[in-house]
Write an enzyme that holds these catalytic residues in place. Structure first.
Site, PDB file in Angstrom:
ATOM      1  N   ASP A   1       0.825  -1.123  -0.087  1.00 65.98           N
ATOM      2  CA  ASP A   1       0.116  -0.087  -0.080  1.00 65.98           C
ATOM      3  C   ASP A   1       0.950   1.312  -0.044  1.00 65.98           C
ATOM      4  OD1 ASP A   1      -2.442   1.373   0.352  1.00 65.98           O
ATOM      5  OD2 ASP A   1      -1.710   1.990   2.319  1.00 65.98           O
TER       6      ASP A   1
ATOM      7  N   THR B   1      -2.746   5.471  -4.018  1.00 68.72           N
ATOM      8  CA  THR B   1      -1.798   6.160  -3.514  1.00 68.72           C
ATOM      9  C   THR B   1      -0.602   6.088  -4.100  1.00 68.72           C
ATOM     10  OG1 THR B   1      -1.807   4.417  -1.822  1.00 68.72           O
ATOM     11  CG2 THR B   1      -3.002   6.067  -1.028  1.00 68.72           C
ATOM     12  N   THR B   2      -0.311   4.891  -4.968  1.00 73.51           N
ATOM     13  CA  THR B   2       0.846   4.573  -5.385  1.00 73.51           C
ATOM     14  C   THR B   2       0.823   5.306  -6.526  1.00 73.51           C
ATOM     15  OG1 THR B   2       1.045   2.385  -4.203  1.00 73.51           O
ATOM     16  CG2 THR B   2       2.565   2.832  -6.208  1.00 73.51           C
TER      17      THR B   2
ATOM     18  N   ASP C   1      -9.033   0.031   1.995  1.00 72.69           N
ATOM     19  CA  ASP C   1      -8.998   0.866   0.752  1.00 72.69           C
ATOM     20  C   ASP C   1     -10.303   0.516  -0.021  1.00 72.69           C
ATOM     21  OD1 ASP C   1      -6.636   1.672   1.763  1.00 72.69           O
ATOM     22  OD2 ASP C   1      -5.261   0.499   0.071  1.00 72.69           O
TER      23      ASP C   1
END
Length: 561
Positions: A70, A103-104, A401
């Site tokens: 994550d 997020t990445t 998520d």
């Protein structure tokens, strides 16, 4: 020595503005240094993107081990100290808090934007020109996403639920639970649909972790479940199951308190001391009697319930639990319809909650209290099982998520295709638009278009595909017929280029909009910084104490005269 009559040039006095030892860096070298630091951070999490992304094992200063892919979790644990690079940590956290996923992607996109314009910065192009181009490209891209997004009518419940399941499954593809996404997708969608559909408060979904068992042993409780709290002697004599119980939630300490421990009491006779003791016992028994008279079968309190109260309730077939956490108590109130009482005075049956069944069950090596069939149920609990503790922690992050993405999909029914399809379409659109613009802005738009390709490119690299071949195919298809091939992206399962919308790889449009906006703002912020001033105290946490040796009369040192 100057000759007589010759004017001696005046010495210019040195002006000291900053404190001695202050480090200053400015200009183009500072910009390039900041960009390089951000690219180094991006390279750390680059390999975690996508269904075939790798995990990172991080050991912190407390020797705690975290295994995760994550982006927000990794960025938080990296403890980045470079000031400019910390901006990437902030946007990863913001993306996680706002939409839960991507997020990445947002960190990679911000890094790629900086990488593409690094050459222009080195050549002397003004950062303000680049920032203006970034913002223009972001506006064009976000408007294009809104044009392409497909909305699903919420009135058709079957189709709407299918939309939510596809969004949840797409999020889980790149997580540790990807192999069990069919099982967890149903659980996540059911959990979100049980919430209040107006507020959609994710805090009302409790997640409890129990080591042991398999992932398939995880369950969704339609109501509240929490771990059995600490209990005193007499607890085992209490009943462990009720049908249609009445539930009291308190913020009251039900424990015998001796006033001699809290205050000084002066007495002249034994009878006076006995009166004080009798008053203490009367206070606690009055509280207990009022709870019983109200008709409660289950008593929960945030504060301790002592051994006297525990035995008192056991003798009257009442279950009690003290030191219940605030989150669990709030969810019990939300589900059963009761309210937390800070006193037992005036407690009546109207203040009590209800559910169809209460029971205490053994799960793994722990005992849990379950409240099922709650009439006011706008909350639920997910009980996770698994092997290692680090594994369960990563499953919890993955489900969080997915829950956030499904929650956003409920509020905004617009979705786009994943697998790098929307990024390739935006890249094509920006390239075509750039051809109609003159000047330096054209170069910046093309740079942003190229940066957007980092998502499909990295998906290919992490999956072990031929990156050049796949990206070339995608460019050709999107340029050949944008209407027909707009949703074509990287199909990881079949190792080909395919229509990702038809493959049901869907993502909420809000995820992409937020990622583009955050990445552009972060890149613009980093480019707008041309000087860094670091004080000596900021560099040395000990305030320079270690840098100067102590001048004491230590053993073996001569005394200074």
């Amino acid at each position: 020595m100057a000759r007589r009559g010759q004017q001696v040039p005046m010495m210019q006095p040195q002006v000291i503005v900053l404190k001695e030892g202050t480090d200053t860096s400015q200009g183009v070298p500072q910009l390039l240094s900041n960009i390089s630091a951000c690219l180094a951070v991006c390279d750390t999490i680059r390999t975690t993107l996508g269904p075939r992304g790798m995990d990172k094992l991080i050991v912190d200063s407390q020797k705690r081990v975290t295994i995760s892919n994550d982006g927000a979790t990794i960025m938080k644990l990296l403890e980045v100290v470079q000031p400019a690079a910390r901006t990437l940590v902030d946007i990863a956290r913001a993306q996680d808090a706002e939409v839960g996923d991507g997020t990445t992607s947002v960190v990679l996109l911000a890094g790629e934007l900086l990488k593409e314009v690094k050459e222009y910065v080195d050549e002397g192009v003004s950062p303000q020109v680049i920032i203006k181009g970034f913002r223009k490209a972001a506006d064009l891209a976000i408007n294009r996403v809104r044009e392409l997004a497909v909305s699903v009518d919420r009135a058709d419940k079957t189709e709407f639920r299918a939309l939510l399941e596809k969004c949840a499954a797409t999020t889980m593809n790149s997580k540790l639970i990807g192999s069990q996404k069919a099982f967890f997708t149903q659980m996540v969608v059911d959990a979100v649909m049980r919430l209040d559909q107006e507020e959609l408060d994710e805090d009302m979904i409790g997640i409890k972790k129990i080591p042991g068992g398999a992932m398939q042993d995880s369950l969704l409780v339609d109501g509240v479940a929490f771990k059995k709290a600490f209990s005193y002697a007499g607890f085992e004599q209490q009943p462990k199951a009720f049908d249609a119980p009445r539930i009291a939630c308190l913020n009251v300490e039900l424990e015998l308190k001796a006033e001699k421990d809290n205050a000084e009491v002066r007495v002249d006779r034994v009878a006076e001391y006995q009166a004080v003791v009798d008053a203490e016992w009367k206070i606690i028994f009055d509280k207990l009697d009022r709870i019983v008279d109200a008709g409660a079968n289950v008593v929960l309190s945030r504060l301790p319930i002592g051994d006297l109260a525990t035995q008192y309730f056991a003798d009257r077939n009442i279950f009690c639990a003290g030191r219940v956490s605030k989150d669990d108590l709030d969810r019990v109130c939300e589900a059963t319809g009761c309210s937390v009482q800070s006193t037992t005075a005036g407690l009546t049956s109207a203040h009590l909650g209800a559910c169809e069944r209460f029971e205490e069950r053994q799960i793994g090596g722990q005992r849990f209290n379950f409240f099922r069939g709650c009439p006011e149920a706008k909350t639920c609990t997910i009980v996770l099982r698994g092997g290692a503790e680090q594994f369960i922690d990563e499953v919890e992050r993955s489900l969080h998520d997915s829950i956030m993405v499904v929650r956003r999909a409920v509020k905004n029914q617009a979705v786009v295709a994943g697998g790098g399809a929307i990024e390739m379409e935006l890249s094509r659109y920006l390239r075509d638009t750039a051809r109609q613009i003159e000047g330096k802005q054209q170069l910046i738009l093309i740079a942003v278009a190229k940066a957007l390709e980092v998502i499909p490119r990295q998906l290919c690299e992490n999956a072990g595909f031929d990156t050049t071949d796949f990206i070339t195919q995608l460019r050709a298809r999107h340029a050949q017929d944008p209407d027909r091939f707009r949703w074509h992206g990287i199909d990881i399962d079949d190792e080909t280029v395919a229509d990702m919308f038809a493959k049901f790889v869907w993502e909420p449009a809000l995820v992409k909009i937020n990622a583009i906006s955050s990445a552009v703002e972060a890149a613009s912020l980093i480019l707008s910084v041309d000087e860094t001033v670091s004080s000596q105290q900021a560099q040395d946490p000990m305030g320079g104490a270690q840098s100067m040796p102590a001048r004491g009369r230590g053993r073996g040192m001569p005394m200074m005269r």
